[in-house]
Enzyme design. Structure first.
Site, PDB file in Angstrom:
ATOM      1  N   ALA A   1      19.937  88.673  47.871  1.00  0.00           N
ATOM      2  CA  ALA A   1      18.508  88.327  47.783  1.00  0.00           C
ATOM      3  C   ALA A   1      17.662  89.521  47.336  1.00  0.00           C
ATOM      4  O   ALA A   1      16.707  89.361  46.565  1.00  0.00           O
ATOM      5  CB  ALA A   1      18.034  87.817  49.144  1.00  0.00           C
TER       6      ALA A   1
ATOM      7  N   HIS B   1      11.729  76.273  62.459  1.00  0.00           N
ATOM      8  CA  HIS B   1      12.687  76.282  63.574  1.00  0.00           C
ATOM      9  C   HIS B   1      12.204  77.161  64.722  1.00  0.00           C
ATOM     10  O   HIS B   1      13.002  77.539  65.583  1.00  0.00           O
ATOM     11  CB  HIS B   1      14.064  76.768  63.090  1.00  0.00           C
ATOM     12  CG  HIS B   1      14.755  75.772  62.217  1.00  0.00           C
ATOM     13  ND1 HIS B   1      15.893  76.068  61.507  1.00  0.00           N
ATOM     14  CD2 HIS B   1      14.460  74.489  61.921  1.00  0.00           C
ATOM     15  CE1 HIS B   1      16.281  74.995  60.828  1.00  0.00           C
ATOM     16  NE2 HIS B   1      15.417  74.028  61.048  1.00  0.00           N
TER      17      HIS B   1
ATOM     18  N   ARG C   1      18.952  88.460  70.182  1.00  0.00           N
ATOM     19  CA  ARG C   1      18.478  88.275  68.801  1.00  0.00           C
ATOM     20  C   ARG C   1      17.058  88.812  68.652  1.00  0.00           C
ATOM     21  O   ARG C   1      16.686  89.341  67.600  1.00  0.00           O
ATOM     22  CB  ARG C   1      18.563  86.792  68.418  1.00  0.00           C
ATOM     23  CG  ARG C   1      20.012  86.306  68.337  1.00  0.00           C
ATOM     24  CD  ARG C   1      20.087  84.873  67.875  1.00  0.00           C
ATOM     25  NE  ARG C   1      19.533  84.719  66.534  1.00  0.00           N
ATOM     26  CZ  ARG C   1      19.104  83.539  66.061  1.00  0.00           C
ATOM     27  NH1 ARG C   1      19.141  82.470  66.842  1.00  0.00           N
ATOM     28  NH2 ARG C   1      18.634  83.456  64.834  1.00  0.00           N
TER      29      ARG C   1
ATOM     30  N   SER D   1      22.363  77.845  53.453  1.00  0.00           N
ATOM     31  CA  SER D   1      23.641  77.221  53.068  1.00  0.00           C
ATOM     32  C   SER D   1      23.500  75.723  52.825  1.00  0.00           C
ATOM     33  O   SER D   1      24.442  75.057  52.438  1.00  0.00           O
ATOM     34  CB  SER D   1      24.689  77.452  54.170  1.00  0.00           C
ATOM     35  OG  SER D   1      24.250  76.825  55.381  1.00  0.00           O
TER      36      SER D   1
ATOM     37  N   CYS E   1       6.363  76.612  77.123  1.00  0.00           N
ATOM     38  CA  CYS E   1       6.572  76.023  78.462  1.00  0.00           C
ATOM     39  C   CYS E   1       7.207  74.642  78.297  1.00  0.00           C
ATOM     40  O   CYS E   1       6.662  73.775  77.599  1.00  0.00           O
ATOM     41  CB  CYS E   1       5.221  75.878  79.175  1.00  0.00           C
ATOM     42  SG  CYS E   1       5.389  75.068  80.783  1.00  0.00           S
TER      43      CYS E   1
ATOM     44  N   GLN F   1      13.418  78.853  57.848  1.00  0.00           N
ATOM     45  CA  GLN F   1      14.244  78.371  58.960  1.00  0.00           C
ATOM     46  C   GLN F   1      14.518  79.523  59.927  1.00  0.00           C
ATOM     47  O   GLN F   1      15.062  79.318  60.999  1.00  0.00           O
ATOM     48  CB  GLN F   1      15.580  77.822  58.428  1.00  0.00           C
ATOM     49  CG  GLN F   1      15.428  76.668  57.457  1.00  0.00           C
ATOM     50  CD  GLN F   1      16.744  76.327  56.801  1.00  0.00           C
ATOM     51  OE1 GLN F   1      17.535  75.512  57.321  1.00  0.00           O
ATOM     52  NE2 GLN F   1      17.024  76.953  55.680  1.00  0.00           N
ATOM     53  N   ASN F   2      14.139  80.728  59.498  1.00  0.00           N
ATOM     54  CA  ASN F   2      14.447  81.923  60.295  1.00  0.00           C
ATOM     55  C   ASN F   2      13.464  82.074  61.447  1.00  0.00           C
ATOM     56  O   ASN F   2      12.301  81.664  61.346  1.00  0.00           O
ATOM     57  CB  ASN F   2      14.400  83.177  59.413  1.00  0.00           C
ATOM     58  CG  ASN F   2      15.416  83.118  58.283  1.00  0.00           C
ATOM     59  OD1 ASN F   2      16.382  82.353  58.355  1.00  0.00           O
ATOM     60  ND2 ASN F   2      15.186  83.882  57.236  1.00  0.00           N
TER      61      ASN F   2
ATOM     62  N   LEU G   1      23.802  83.922  47.594  1.00  0.00           N
ATOM     63  CA  LEU G   1      25.047  84.635  47.276  1.00  0.00           C
ATOM     64  C   LEU G   1      26.057  83.720  46.605  1.00  0.00           C
ATOM     65  O   LEU G   1      26.896  84.154  45.843  1.00  0.00           O
ATOM     66  CB  LEU G   1      25.693  85.171  48.567  1.00  0.00           C
ATOM     67  CG  LEU G   1      25.384  86.604  49.006  1.00  0.00           C
ATOM     68  CD1 LEU G   1      26.302  86.990  50.142  1.00  0.00           C
ATOM     69  CD2 LEU G   1      25.476  87.608  47.860  1.00  0.00           C
ATOM     70  N   GLU G   2      25.991  82.429  46.947  1.00  0.00           N
ATOM     71  CA  GLU G   2      26.958  81.466  46.407  1.00  0.00           C
ATOM     72  C   GLU G   2      26.279  80.107  46.358  1.00  0.00           C
ATOM     73  O   GLU G   2      25.207  79.930  46.938  1.00  0.00           O
ATOM     74  CB  GLU G   2      28.178  81.405  47.344  1.00  0.00           C
ATOM     75  CG  GLU G   2      27.788  80.932  48.737  1.00  0.00           C
ATOM     76  CD  GLU G   2      28.759  81.345  49.825  1.00  0.00           C
ATOM     77  OE1 GLU G   2      29.839  81.859  49.499  1.00  0.00           O
ATOM     78  OE2 GLU G   2      28.403  81.183  51.007  1.00  0.00           O
TER      79      GLU G   2
END
Ligand code: APR
Length: 244
Positions: free
Chosen positions: A216, A106, A56, A174, A114, A88-89, A199-200
């Protein structure tokens, strides 16, 4: 002084090519959360977890900020100190897009921690299990990511911002994971105008006063342009009563 407090999730980085979590082909369809995003998973198989975040980190390093990231930075520049971005990313696309003082509740891919002394330092692009901590030298380096069951970062500061929010916006999330999913209820309790850009409808979509549905890069840019077109906000900042 009331503020615009913005919460973002994986959806704001989707158009930059980064996978979201709960899409049908998302990260949680490819990996078991308990294997790669819990302290127990890390204790069981540190190599699997470190490799998951190495992949990632590499994808995030190859991604570029999109129009939504840049629009939020523009809003911050127009109203210094009054626009708070909580994400949160774990990618740094907000910062690459020009945003400042982003709260990474997050954690962050470009940070290592450490497990022994909690020292933090810039993560190598490729981490390995047992990497030594540069401070205490223990072979206890881990990704500086908040795993399930761990306490998100900066919660007190976040709730202080929510107490001052005139507008609360959630973008590309979400609404499945708390405490972030509870921020809209807190903002409403404090009298903020609440808007969801997604999106929803999210799992907490019903709690928002306003919805802007679409990708977005379009809906965030339009929302920011409307805010920037308004006359300079009074010194008192953003009020929930204004038509937004
Ligand atoms: N534009 C706007 N919204 C989008 C886009 C897009 N291009 N693409 C996807 N979305 C929306 C989806 O409809 C969904 O509502 O973004 C949301 C992404 O939801 P999730 O994948 O659940 O991601 P997120 O809400 O950020 O997850 C929260 O869960 O697993 C944990 O720690 C992880 O931070 C993550 C947290």
């Amino acid at each position: 002084m009331s503020k615009i407090v913005i919460l973002t999730g994986a959806g704001i980085s989707a158009e930059s090519g980064l996978e979201t979590f709960r899409a049908e082909d998302g990260l949680w369809a490819q990996h078991r959360v308990e294997d790669v995003a819990t302290p127990e998973g890390f204790a069981r198989d540190p190599a699997l977890v470190v490799d998951f975040y190495n992949a990632r980190r590499r994808q995030a390093a190859e991604a570029t900020p999109n129009a939504a990231h840049k629009a939020l930075a523009k809003l911050q520049q127009r109203y210094p100190g009054q626009v708070v971005i909580i994400t949160q990313n774990v990618d740094d696309l907000h910062e690459q897009g020009g945003a400042r003082d982003v709260i990474h509740m997050h954690g962050a891919l470009n940070s290592a921690m450490c497990a022994a002394c909690e020292h933090r330092w810039p993560a190598a692009m490729v981490m390995a299990p047992g990497d030594a901590c540069p401070q205490c030298l223990a072979p206890a380096a881990r990704p500086d990511i908040v795993w399930f069951g761990e306490m998100p970062y900066d919660i007190d500061a976040i709730f202080d911002h929510l107490a001052e929010a005139g507008i609360f916006a959630a973008i590309g999330t979400s609404g499945n994971v708390y405490p972030a999913a509870g921020f809209v209820a807190e903002a409403r309790r404090n009298g903020a105008h609440t808007v969801e850009l997604n999106l929803e409808r999210s799992a907490v979509g019903g709690q928002f006063a306003e919805h802007r549905t679409g990708p977005a890069t379009r809906v965030v840019s339009e929302w920011v342009d409307e805010l920037l077109a308004k006359p300079e906000q009074p010194r008192g900042g953003f009020r929930s009563g204004d038509d937004h």
